[in-house]
Scaffold this motif. Structure first.
Motif, PDB file in Angstrom:
ATOM      1  N   MET A 187      -6.884  -8.667  -1.975  1.00 62.45           N
ATOM      2  CA  MET A 187      -7.990  -8.511  -2.913  1.00 62.45           C
ATOM      3  C   MET A 187      -8.863  -9.767  -2.912  1.00 62.45           C
ATOM      4  SD  MET A 187      -8.038  -6.424  -6.234  1.00 62.45           S
ATOM      5  CE  MET A 187      -9.517  -6.190  -7.194  1.00 62.45           C
ATOM      6  N   PHE A 235     -11.972 -11.455  -5.116  1.00 67.09           N
ATOM      7  CA  PHE A 235     -12.632 -11.278  -6.412  1.00 67.09           C
ATOM      8  C   PHE A 235     -14.048 -11.814  -6.397  1.00 67.09           C
ATOM      9  CE2 PHE A 235      -8.141 -11.205  -7.464  1.00 67.09           C
ATOM     10  CZ  PHE A 235      -8.077 -10.113  -8.307  1.00 67.09           C
ATOM     11  N   THR A 275     -13.483 -19.139 -10.714  1.00 65.18           N
ATOM     12  CA  THR A 275     -12.453 -18.974 -11.728  1.00 65.18           C
ATOM     13  C   THR A 275     -11.210 -18.264 -11.196  1.00 65.18           C
ATOM     14  OG1 THR A 275     -13.507 -16.926 -12.397  1.00 65.18           O
ATOM     15  CG2 THR A 275     -14.117 -18.890 -13.603  1.00 65.18           C
ATOM     16  N   TYR A 276     -11.320 -17.720  -9.989  1.00 65.64           N
ATOM     17  CA  TYR A 276     -10.168 -16.980  -9.485  1.00 65.64           C
ATOM     18  C   TYR A 276      -9.201 -17.844  -8.672  1.00 65.64           C
ATOM     19  CZ  TYR A 276     -11.556 -12.465 -11.274  1.00 65.64           C
ATOM     20  OH  TYR A 276     -11.866 -11.424 -12.109  1.00 65.64           O
ATOM     21  N   LEU A 277      -9.531 -19.133  -8.518  1.00 68.52           N
ATOM     22  CA  LEU A 277      -8.565 -20.030  -7.888  1.00 68.52           C
ATOM     23  C   LEU A 277      -7.956 -20.904  -8.979  1.00 68.52           C
ATOM     24  CD1 LEU A 277     -10.465 -21.115  -4.650  1.00 68.52           C
ATOM     25  CD2 LEU A 277      -8.415 -19.710  -4.786  1.00 68.52           C
ATOM     26  N   ASN A 278      -6.666 -21.150  -8.856  1.00 61.95           N
ATOM     27  CA  ASN A 278      -5.980 -21.940  -9.882  1.00 61.95           C
ATOM     28  C   ASN A 278      -6.367 -23.412  -9.749  1.00 61.95           C
ATOM     29  OD1 ASN A 278      -4.070 -23.275 -11.495  1.00 61.95           O
ATOM     30  ND2 ASN A 278      -2.666 -21.566 -11.280  1.00 61.95           N
ATOM     31  N   PRO A 279      -6.939 -23.992 -10.812  1.00 61.74           N
ATOM     32  CA  PRO A 279      -7.487 -25.346 -10.696  1.00 61.74           C
ATOM     33  C   PRO A 279      -6.445 -26.444 -10.497  1.00 61.74           C
ATOM     34  CG  PRO A 279      -7.599 -24.587 -12.969  1.00 61.74           C
ATOM     35  CD  PRO A 279      -7.192 -23.410 -12.129  1.00 61.74           C
ATOM     36  N   VAL A 280      -5.207 -26.213 -10.892  1.00 65.38           N
ATOM     37  CA  VAL A 280      -4.250 -27.320 -10.833  1.00 65.38           C
ATOM     38  C   VAL A 280      -3.289 -27.219  -9.643  1.00 65.38           C
ATOM     39  CG1 VAL A 280      -4.349 -27.669 -13.309  1.00 65.38           C
ATOM     40  CG2 VAL A 280      -2.538 -26.263 -12.352  1.00 65.38           C
ATOM     41  N   LEU A 281      -3.453 -26.199  -8.809  1.00 67.73           N
ATOM     42  CA  LEU A 281      -2.587 -26.122  -7.632  1.00 67.73           C
ATOM     43  C   LEU A 281      -3.407 -26.420  -6.385  1.00 67.73           C
ATOM     44  CD1 LEU A 281      -0.568 -22.872  -8.433  1.00 67.73           C
ATOM     45  CD2 LEU A 281       0.092 -25.236  -8.849  1.00 67.73           C
ATOM     46  N   GLN A 325      -1.731 -22.436  -2.727  1.00 69.38           N
ATOM     47  CA  GLN A 325      -2.262 -21.121  -3.053  1.00 69.38           C
ATOM     48  C   GLN A 325      -2.403 -20.231  -1.819  1.00 69.38           C
ATOM     49  OE1 GLN A 325      -5.169 -20.935  -6.306  1.00 69.38           O
ATOM     50  NE2 GLN A 325      -5.201 -23.154  -6.302  1.00 69.38           N
ATOM     51  N   VAL A 326      -2.690 -20.841  -0.665  1.00 76.92           N
ATOM     52  CA  VAL A 326      -2.855 -20.016   0.529  1.00 76.92           C
ATOM     53  C   VAL A 326      -1.497 -19.659   1.131  1.00 76.92           C
ATOM     54  CG1 VAL A 326      -3.863 -19.906   2.838  1.00 76.92           C
ATOM     55  CG2 VAL A 326      -5.132 -20.952   0.989  1.00 76.92           C
ATOM     56  N   HIS A 368     -11.569 -27.632  -7.077  1.00 82.15           N
ATOM     57  CA  HIS A 368     -12.826 -28.223  -7.556  1.00 82.15           C
ATOM     58  C   HIS A 368     -13.518 -29.046  -6.484  1.00 82.15           C
ATOM     59  CE1 HIS A 368     -10.034 -31.586  -8.248  1.00 82.15           C
ATOM     60  NE2 HIS A 368     -11.095 -32.347  -8.091  1.00 82.15           N
ATOM     61  N   MET A 388     -10.621 -17.600  -0.673  1.00 82.42           N
ATOM     62  CA  MET A 388     -10.153 -16.328  -1.225  1.00 82.42           C
ATOM     63  C   MET A 388      -9.934 -15.310  -0.105  1.00 82.42           C
ATOM     64  SD  MET A 388      -9.867 -16.167  -4.585  1.00 82.42           S
ATOM     65  CE  MET A 388      -9.923 -14.415  -4.866  1.00 82.42           C
ATOM     66  N   MET A 448      -6.900 -16.076   1.819  1.00 74.73           N
ATOM     67  CA  MET A 448      -5.731 -15.671   1.047  1.00 74.73           C
ATOM     68  C   MET A 448      -5.501 -14.167   1.164  1.00 74.73           C
ATOM     69  SD  MET A 448      -5.940 -18.047  -2.332  1.00 74.73           S
ATOM     70  CE  MET A 448      -5.875 -16.660  -3.391  1.00 74.73           C
TER      71      MET A 448
END
Lengths: 308, 311, 333
Positions: free
Chosen positions: C96, C98, C103-109, C114-115, C155, C166, C169
């Motif tokens: 998916m 988005f 906002t759809y990626l986690n800011p602290v990881l 994430q990938v 960021h 994204m 991913m």
């Protein structure tokens, strides 16, 4: 299938326009409507009003005074004559708790009033900006670098020496007044700064609104929500602080008694006469609870972000 | 990064200087001075004592003298406990407070964070109501009320725990609970609301869309974000535990610095009040600095230099 | 073709809100074949995103609930699967993308975490293997210096780069279907083109089927094989790209086509917006929901919900043999 020809006649333009018009409500009506829907906040408001009425009128109606001693009846448990019992000097505890309510509430409201001074301070700092803002906020930062309670303790240590005659009540007002404008100043400044950046203020600038108009019409009204919430929440905090200080012997002293003093005095005989502690402690908890709930309710009601 | 730390340190020093000056003035412009209250001290003896503590000298000389000792870490003698310096008192009493405070802080974190998360995960269900109920009570109950209630029931009524003094692990339980009550409640609420916010974030949807198991979504994607506000609360938490110790150590007769501080206030032992206040300030300023340095490790968006503008 | 890759049958989705039950999706049916791009087009609030998220069962419940229908993917009804079984499909067989990469990626990881996490989860790769695959994916989606970029945080990426992350991913496990929910809406125009080009390229390369959700017919034109136009929770017109763009049969589609700005059009051509607002989805419709906004509304439109005409092309009474002939003015293309 064959359908009636009538059905295929064109409709008059906009004949079937479905208007959805919701009644327009002002921010304050909307907030009040939402507050009314919150049973916990409304219940707290009722409790606060009852406490307030009892603090004002209760002592007048009570047959005892807060300092009247009756050694024949000391340390009695609750009874029909003495609802909350009597203390080690035979004073009526109910009357003393009512007087305590006067002291605690008055301290709470002084703190709330002082916090409104913070609106002015923070408002000027945020609106003027530049070096003025810098200087004003550095001062606030320094005050913030140690807990308020330490400032208040320092103030109380000093004030009770220079003004020993009035049982510490005035000293307490002054000491709390010294710090309770600070959180408000920070919040209002933050609000003003972020509001200044927003499009509607920019829009007001572009149509040539004056600075005063922007301040009065756009910035201040938009700060009112957080201001009211902060002022409301300053009340329980100040009551808490007073009880704390009185408990460690730095607050209101004999013959006057605040809830904190009453609780502190009860500690000595806690084992035998727990009711002496129970009633003032319950009074503190109920009052703090009510103000906190009201504050939370106001926050929910006034927060425009949650507006649907 | 380095610049930032230096700037922060300088700034903290400035704040400290203001605090020292103000408290010093408060303690020294008190009319009559610290020995006035002693009963019927003969004039000569009083003069003698005042000379020993340099109280007969002009204020600014005393101030400079105090500062020069302070820089060397010397907080001066106690007025009340002859032969004891403020440093001695802190050395003797503070470890007890640290022990109690650490237990309370750990209690607050390990009880507050999980219950906040639990409440958020079961929003508007039984666990949520339970946590919110207790945290609301915790916020409305001053530590001295929790402390005295615990004492009445657990030791006087049921005889489960010793009511006072210090020494065994059982002695820590009640004061630690009394001290941790408010911060636990606050942390639980903070964690709950921040977790709720995180749960509604878009990146949580991404995590689900990637087919991650619920456990990983919560612990890796959720909690790391939700914990950030709790880290910011660490500074105030330490301050709260510290000031809370004034009351709690008194109720349970714990021989810590908090109890001694209050005793000094009773006794008008001004050098101790002044010295301990300064000690507390240094401690808190240091703690806040520490929290600020830890912060970027948890939230990569915050660079040290930006942090200050944000406040 | 032996079978469809995805078959959505009569899907119904509701949301319980403070004002009542919102019926966001009302009996939507469509199918997607392997390697095909199907575009779901409509205004915001028409139910296109809800439809897409229902396939992945990403509808937050409560307040949302899938109240009816079937979603058959690869021969299995996804609505009958439990949470654990769904986890094996999400991110693995269906990827998916988005709308807002912000906002759809986690800011602290870190981006690497994430990938690689779904690779390690679904494909059982070791940390090292997953990292190697991530580098490969970054090359594929056109992110330069993958080794450095992977160590960074969201960021530190621009909007376009984030959307590439994204996509990487979503592609990681080589899914059979990718759902792209407004993948370009939050991006700059120039970046939009790049991302669309990338999507097309990757789709051709991996033969992945794509459901492209958008409100922008311009996006659809270069991409889709088939188009589904949604209005008020229903599909109102469907057909191949050519059919829908060249011979649209529903006045709503006409309206959408007329409101697309074009640089190559001559100055006399006016941009015609669709008048009014989408209807309140709290209500039930016994009539055509587009009727209040329709320039060609007839009495029957207010009486009865139109069925599909012309072999399931469009849901509009104008296609009834008795209806007056209205030609869609070919002002476009």
């Amino acid at each position: 299938m064959a359908l009636s020809r009538e059905l295929f006649k064109p409709l008059q333009k906009r004949e079937l326009q479905i208007e959805i018009v919701r009644p327009s409500v002002t921010y304050w009506q909307d907030a009040w409507r939402r507050l009314k829907k919150n049973p916990v906040a409304m219940g707290s408001l009722v409790v606060i009003i009852i406490i307030l009425l009892m603090a004002i009128f209760g002592p007048m109606l009570s047959p005892y005074t807060y300092s009247e001693q009756d050694f024949a009846r000391k340390n009695q448990g609750p009874s029909a004559e003495h609802w909350f019992g009597t203390d080690a000097l035979g004073r009526d505890l109910f009357t003393r708790v009512l007087y305590g309510a006067r002291i605690s509430l008055s301290i709470g409201f002084v703190a709330a009033l002082v916090s409104l001074l913070g609106v002015l301070y923070g408002g000027i700092s945020g609106f003027v900006g530049g070096w003025v803002d810098n200087v004003m906020m550095r001062f606030v930062d320094i005050m913030y670098s140690i807990p308020f309670l330490l400032w208040v303790i320092m103030m109380m240590v000093y004030l009770r020496e220079i003004m020993p005659e009035n049982s510490g009540l005035i000293a307490m007002y002054i000491a709390l007044g010294l710090v309770y404008w600070l959180p408000m100043a920070r919040i209002v400044r933050g609000q003003i700064l972020s509001l200044k950046e927003q499009e509607f203020v920019l829009a007001a600038h572009t149509i040539g609104a004056s600075r005063t108009r922007i301040l009065l019409r756009h910035l201040i009204p938009n700060c009112m929500g957080p201001v009211i919430v902060t002022a409301t929440l300053a009340i329980p905090e100040a009551i808490f602080t007073e009880a704390f200080l009185s408990f460690i012997g730095l607050g209101v002293s004999a013959p006057r008694a605040s809830w904190g003093t009453l609780a502190s005095d009860a500690l000595v005989s806690l084992k035998s006469y727990p009711h002496l502690l129970f009633f003032p402690a319950a009074a503190i908890c109920i009052t703090l609870l009510a103000f906190n709930f009201l504050g939370d309710g106001l926050r929910d009601a006034l927060d425009p972000k949650m507006r649907k | 990064m380095f610049n930032y730390i230096v700037r922060r340190l300088l700034y903290s020093l400035a704040a400290l200087l203001v605090v020292v000056t103000v408290t010093f003035l408060f303690m020294h412009i008190i009319p009559g001075g610290p020995f006035q209250r002693e009963k019927a001290l003969p004039e000569a003896i009083r003069k003698n004592i005042e000379a020993r503590y340099k109280l007969d000298q002009p204020l600014h000389i005393q101030y400079i003298d105090y500062l020069s000792h302070l820089i060397r870490g010397d907080l001066g003698p106690s007025y009340k406990y002859r032969g004891m310096t403020v440093n001695d008192i802190i050395r003797e009493r503070f470890p007890v407070s640290v022990e109690l405070g650490t237990v309370a802080i750990l209690l607050a974190l390990f009880l507050g964070i999980p219950s906040g998360i639990l409440a958020a995960l079961h929003q508007s269900k039984f666990p949520d109501y339970l946590v919110m109920f207790f945290s609301t009570i915790g916020i409305a109950m001053p530590s001295f009320v929790i402390g005295t209630l615990l004492m009445y029931f657990l030791s006087y009524k049921w005889g489960l725990l010793p009511s006072a003094t210090w020494g065994s692990p059982q002695h820590v339980i009640m004061p630690a609970i009394a001290l941790a009550g408010l911060p636990t409640a606050y942390i639980a609420r903070l964690t709950r609301s921040s977790m709720l916010e995180v749960l509604s974030q878009d990146y949580m949807k991404t995590a689900i869309a990637k087919g991650l198991p619920r456990r990983r979504i919560l612990w890796v994607h959720g909690i790391k974000n939700a914990i950030i506000p709790v880290v910011t609360y660490l500074g105030p938490l330490v301050a709260g535990i510290l000031t809370g110790s004034f009351v709690v150590e008194n109720i349970f007769a714990v021989p810590g610095l908090g109890k001694h501080y209050v005793t000094s206030i009773y006794n008008r032992d001004y050098t101790v009040i002044l010295g301990v206040t300064i000690f507390y300030c240094v401690l808190l300023i240091f703690m806040n600095l520490l929290v600020d340095l830890v912060y970027p490790l948890i939230d990569p968006r915050i660079k040290l230099a930006e942090r200050k503008e944000q406040v | 073709m032996v079978g469809h890759l995805l078959e959505v049958k009569n899907l119904e989705v509701e949301f319980t809100t403070y004002a009542g039950v919102v019926k966001a999706v009302r009996g939507v049916s469509f199918e997607v074949d392997p390697g095909e791009v199907v575009a779901l087009v409509g205004e915001s609030g028409c139910g296109k995103s809800v439809t897409a998220q229902s396939i992945m069962q990403l509808i937050p419940s409560p307040p949302g609930k899938i109240t009816g229908g079937e979603i058959i993917f690869d021969g299995e009804n996804l609505l009958e699967k439990n949470e654990h079984q769904m986890q094996k499909i999400r991110g693995n067989k269906i990827g998916m993308i988005f709308q807002d990469p912000m906002t759809y990626l986690n800011p602290v990881l870190s981006i690497a975490t994430q990938v690689t996490e779904n690779l390690r989860l679904h494909k059982g790769m070791s940390k090292k293997e997953a990292m190697e695959r991530a580098v490969e994916l970054f090359h594929l989606v056109g992110i330069p210096d993958p080794e450095i970029r992977l160590k960074q945080y969201p960021h530190q990426f621009s909007g376009g780069m984030r959307q590439r992350v994204m996509i990487a991913m979503a592609l990681a496990c080589e899914p059979k279907l990718i759902i792209a929910d407004e993948p370009t809406t939050a991006l700059d125009v120039t970046v939009q083109a790049q991302i669309l080009e990338l999507l097309k390229e990757l789709k051709d390369r991996f033969q992945t089927a794509v459901i492209l959700i958008t409100h922008d017919l311009g996006v659809v034109a270069g991409q889709a094989d088939r188009i589904l136009v949604m209005y008020a929770g229903q599909i109102v017109e469907r057909g191949t790209l050519d059919e829908v763009l060249k011979t649209p049969q529903h006045p709503y589609t006409w309206g959408l086509l007329k409101s697309v700005p074009r640089l190559d059009a001559d100055k006399s051509r006016k941009l015609t917006p669709i008048w009014g607002q989408p209807p309140d989805l709290l209500q039930e419709f016994s009539y055509c929901p587009f009727m209040p906004r329709c320039d060609y509304a007839m009495a029957i439109c207010a009486e009865e919900m139109p069925p599909f005409f012309n072999g399931g092309r469009a849901r509009c009474w104008l296609n009834h043999p008795q209806a007056p002939k209205v030609e869609f003015k070919k002002e476009v293309s």
